[in-house]
Design an enzyme around this catalytic site. Sequence first.
Site, PDB file in Angstrom:
ATOM      1  N   LYS A  56       0.831  -1.206   0.000  1.00  0.00           N
ATOM      2  CA  LYS A  56       0.000   0.000   0.000  1.00  0.00           C
ATOM      3  C   LYS A  56       0.860   1.250   0.000  1.00  0.00           C
ATOM      4  O   LYS A  56       0.507   2.264  -0.552  1.00  0.00           O
ATOM      5  CB  LYS A  56      -0.918  -0.002   1.223  1.00  0.00           C
ATOM      6  CG  LYS A  56      -2.095  -0.949   1.036  1.00  0.00           C
ATOM      7  CD  LYS A  56      -3.024  -0.977   2.222  1.00  0.00           C
ATOM      8  CE  LYS A  56      -4.114  -2.022   1.989  1.00  0.00           C
ATOM      9  NZ  LYS A  56      -4.804  -2.427   3.185  1.00  0.00           N
ATOM     10  N   ARG A  57       2.014   1.164   0.639  1.00  0.00           N
ATOM     11  CA  ARG A  57       2.864   2.346   0.731  1.00  0.00           C
ATOM     12  C   ARG A  57       3.928   2.389  -0.359  1.00  0.00           C
ATOM     13  O   ARG A  57       4.701   3.299  -0.434  1.00  0.00           O
ATOM     14  CB  ARG A  57       3.538   2.399   2.107  1.00  0.00           C
ATOM     15  CG  ARG A  57       2.604   2.956   3.164  1.00  0.00           C
ATOM     16  CD  ARG A  57       3.233   2.858   4.519  1.00  0.00           C
ATOM     17  NE  ARG A  57       3.517   1.458   4.870  1.00  0.00           N
ATOM     18  CZ  ARG A  57       4.209   1.091   5.914  1.00  0.00           C
ATOM     19  NH1 ARG A  57       4.701   1.975   6.722  1.00  0.00           N
ATOM     20  NH2 ARG A  57       4.408  -0.196   6.160  1.00  0.00           N
TER      21      ARG A  57
END
Length: 305
Positions: free
Chosen positions: A245-246
């Site tokens: 996600k990051r």
Amino acid sequence: MPESAAPPVGRFAPSPTGAMHLGNARTALLAWLHSRALGGRHLLRFEDLDTGRVRPWAFDVTRRDLEWLGLDWDAEYVQSERLDVYADALARLTAAGETYPCTCTRREIAQAIQESAGAPHGTEPVYPGLCRLHPPSPGRPAALRWRVPHLTVCAQDALTGDRLCQHLPSEVGDFVLRRGDGVYAYHLAVVVDDAAMGVTDVLRGADLWPATPRQVALQGALGYPTPRYLHVPLMTDFRGERLAKRGGAPPVQALREGGEEAGRVLATLARSLGWDVPETVTARDLLPLWRRTLEKAGWSLPSQT
Ligand code: GLU
């Protein structure tokens, strides 16, 4: 399937800590295909207990992403609304003398691991049981740990056929069921919820495979049935690195809002699984491909209606 068997129930259990990327979407797709291929119910469960990491906007974005991809669900649950259920399960283990409070800091634990003769197994340090011997320090918030039974527990994967056995005391250690800040641990919540929601089939990312034996052990301690487990590979980028996600993986939201067609995104996901599909597909179009995958893995499926 025998008639008395529990009706199939599958689930997708995202942590609302950010926008879904294509890798999350692929797991969501496979979980949906699995529930629907079995003619079962499909649940959406938000795993939002780790409040520090939760992004409140992620709930709605996830729901809209799933709807856009055509991955519907029959019921939705939010873990933070179910704290009393986890409290009850934990109280049962505590009443049976199976938990103990622990106020050790990370540093104290790391030091004890270093000082103990054996190096940690695998990549995960094993909690050496410090607080089993020492009473908790007053004034420090206490976590509750599970006194793991002296057993080797095995998990079996119903997709890959893999079997993983772990000796709980030496390879897993007494793990935390409720953190010092009161947050219920993922392993407890997932086991309690899968049982409470009648989940028969857990399809999830392969990163959770090493956690499966300890979850099976917890099911045993709480008197719950063990569902079937199917672990699917995580999607990787062109460098072979896992999407995160990051890590700049394209959020499904950006594709959706940028005017991309859901059918093309689904086709991309299907092709990443090696499935030969046209340029655009619906989720439903992929059902026969998942059925074939299951049959190749030795499943006999109920005939289609
Ligand atoms: N919430 C977990 C995750 O997003 C999945 C848990 C599970 O499927 O058991 O990685």
